[in-house]
Design an enzyme around this catalytic site. Structure first.
Site, PDB file in Angstrom:
ATOM      1  N   TYR A   9       0.920  -1.221   0.005  1.00 40.56           N
ATOM      2  CA  TYR A   9       0.113  -0.030  -0.077  1.00 40.56           C
ATOM      3  C   TYR A   9       0.851   1.260   0.033  1.00 40.56           C
ATOM      4  CZ  TYR A   9      -3.381   3.268   1.635  1.00 40.56           C
ATOM      5  OH  TYR A   9      -4.263   4.449   1.827  1.00 40.56           O
ATOM      6  N   LYS A  33     -11.731  -0.602   4.987  1.00 44.62           N
ATOM      7  CA  LYS A  33     -12.123  -1.317   3.685  1.00 44.62           C
ATOM      8  C   LYS A  33     -13.388  -2.423   4.142  1.00 44.62           C
ATOM      9  CE  LYS A  33      -8.975   1.571   2.468  1.00 44.62           C
ATOM     10  NZ  LYS A  33      -7.565   1.208   2.273  1.00 44.62           N
TER      11      LYS A  33
HETATM   12  C1  LIG Z   1      -6.366   1.684   2.642  1.00 51.88           C
HETATM   13  C2  LIG Z   1      -5.057   0.624   3.120  1.00 51.88           C
HETATM   14  C3  LIG Z   1      -4.290   0.874   4.279  1.00 51.88           C
HETATM   15  C4  LIG Z   1      -4.110   2.000   4.865  1.00 51.88           C
HETATM   16  O1  LIG Z   1      -5.678   2.072   5.886  1.00 51.88           O
HETATM   17  P1  LIG Z   1      -6.270   3.846   5.991  1.00 51.88           P
HETATM   18  O2  LIG Z   1      -7.468   3.283   6.991  1.00 51.88           O
HETATM   19  O3  LIG Z   1      -6.593   4.353   4.890  1.00 51.88           O
HETATM   20  O4  LIG Z   1      -5.410   4.531   7.055  1.00 51.88           O
HETATM   21  C5  LIG Z   1      -3.331   0.366   4.527  1.00 51.88           C
HETATM   22  N1  LIG Z   1      -3.138  -1.010   3.867  1.00 51.88           N
HETATM   23  C6  LIG Z   1      -4.051  -1.383   2.803  1.00 51.88           C
HETATM   24  C7  LIG Z   1      -3.665  -2.495   1.991  1.00 51.88           C
HETATM   25  C8  LIG Z   1      -5.112  -0.515   2.317  1.00 51.88           C
HETATM   26  O5  LIG Z   1      -5.737  -0.775   1.472  1.00 51.88           O
END
Ligand SMILES: *Cc1c(COP(=O)(O)O)cnc(C)c1O
Length: 385
Positions: free
Chosen positions: A102, A199
């Protein structure tokens, strides 16, 4: 204590089920910053909500159970969870990250932890010989995403766990794309699992949250200290929302995956589509490994349109599927990794790992698949230059 054996039941009854103080079926939102103490030195269970709060504690117990770990920790965002985990390391330590990690994880290592002397190295962990060569004594951890963002490359988690542990290093897995419903990294040898619960775990694009689960009491104690000392904790209301969302994780993921499998096949057959990355297809990189370590290929698809198509016209022509950062919500979202999620990665590195300007990342939602395909068809048609 509720009695159950299956993961789907743990989603509903897991962690701390019901409220210990009132018997409420759902853990209430304990919207309080502090707790009354009966006497001096009484060692109460709850004293100050940065350290612990019953609503957050219920969420933390739930994720620990779902991932099969010793303890869970809830943070204000996925990046706060990652930052807390990376705070376990010290000056002189190095961390190996997988190639398609990420963008924000790369950024915090590159621009923040580098100031504290914690180094990193990007390694293509799908190639175990490259990982083996990179595992020197100063490597204190290996951080992997599988399938990785945004090319959905699959890393053999059990094999990486073995190599990493043989080097005396910790194995960290960002399990955001799969969730514990589809993949449980601790069973495969991970020491720490990290989630952007923003997510799939949140699942409705209405909150920002992060979770971490550790597999030993020693790591639990260290991470609890860091969580309290640095303070990036999840709030009670968001903890409640997350618990609520996770009850439907299984049914949501099933619906996401059914749609994704159909759409991946449709994209592969479409004459305007150059490449499709979807770990649930037999012809995908790492398909066999993914089948071994995960329930299925998940619901993230990336694809490239052929030369002669205009990616920005594609995005502008979509009418149902929204152009937006993030993923894992019930609604379908697309994004352009090169200019959005992965913009903080220098162009040379991006191109080297395959994140081209034509790459489109699709978080397949749970709308009716016919409506999604109709929208894609229309937008691809209008994207022809
Ligand atoms: C979105 C995401 C993050 C970061 O998370 P946030 O909740 O936006 O801080 C870390 N790892 C992955 C794989 C992500 O998709």
């Amino acid at each position: 204590m509720a009695i159950y054996k299956k993961f789907e039941s743990a989603l509903i009854h897991g962690g701390i089920y019901g409220d210990e103080f009132t018997g409420a079926v759902n853990t209430p939102i304990y919207q309080t910053s502090t707790f009354m103490q009966e006497r001096l030195g009484g060692n109460p269970k709850y004293e100050y909500a940065r350290s612990s709060n019953p609503t957050r504690a219920a969420l933390e117990a739930l994720i620990a159970e779902l991932e099969g770990g010793v303890a869970g920790f809830a943070f204000a965002s996925g990046m706060a969870a990652t930052t807390a985990v990376l705070s376990l390391f010290e000056s002189g330590d190095r961390i190996i990250i997988s190639s398609n990690v990420y963008g924000g994880t790369f950024r915090v290592l590159d621009k923040v932890f580098s100031h504290f002397g914690v180094g990193y190295e990007i390694v293509d962990t799908t190639d175990l010989s490259l990982l083996k060569a990179a595992l020197t004594k100063d490597v204190k951890a290996v951080l992997v995403e599988s399938p990785a963002n945004p090319l959905l490359t699959v890393t053999d988690l059990a094999a990486v766990a073995e190599l990493t542990h043989a080097n005396g290093s910790l194995f960290l897995v960002d399990n955001t794309f799969m969730t514990p419903y589809l993949q449980r990294p601790i069973k495969l040898g991970a020491d720490i699992v990290i989630h952007s619960a923003t997510k799939y775990l949140g699942g409705h694009s209405d909150l920002i949250a992060g979770l971490a689960v550790v597999n030993t009491a020693e790591l639990a104690e260290r991470l609890a200290f860091i969580q309290n000392a640095t303070g990036g904790v999840q709030q009670p209301f968001d903890s409640f929302l997350l618990i609520r969302s996770m009850k439907t994780l299984g049914v949501r993921m099933d619906a996401h995956v059914v749609n994704a499998e159909k759409i991946a096949d449709w994209l592969v057959a479409h004459p305007a589509v150059e490449t499709v990355y979807y770990p649930g297809r037999k012809d995908a990189q790492g398909y066999g490994i993914n089948q071994k370590q995960a329930r299925n290929g998940g619901a993230m698809i990336s694809f490239e349109l052929q030369k002669g198509y205009d990616a920005s016209a594609f995005f502008a022509s979509l009418q149902l599927i929204a152009l937006a950062e993030s993923l894992g919500g019930v609604e379908s979202l697309v994004c352009h990794p090169a200019s959005m999620t992965h913009a903080s990665i220098p162009k040379e590195i991006r191109e080297k790992v395959g994140i081209t300007d034509m790459l489109i990342r699709f978080s397949v939602g749970i709308e009716h698949v016919d409506d999604l395909i109709a929208d894609l068809e229309l937008a691809i048609g209008r994207a022809k230059a």
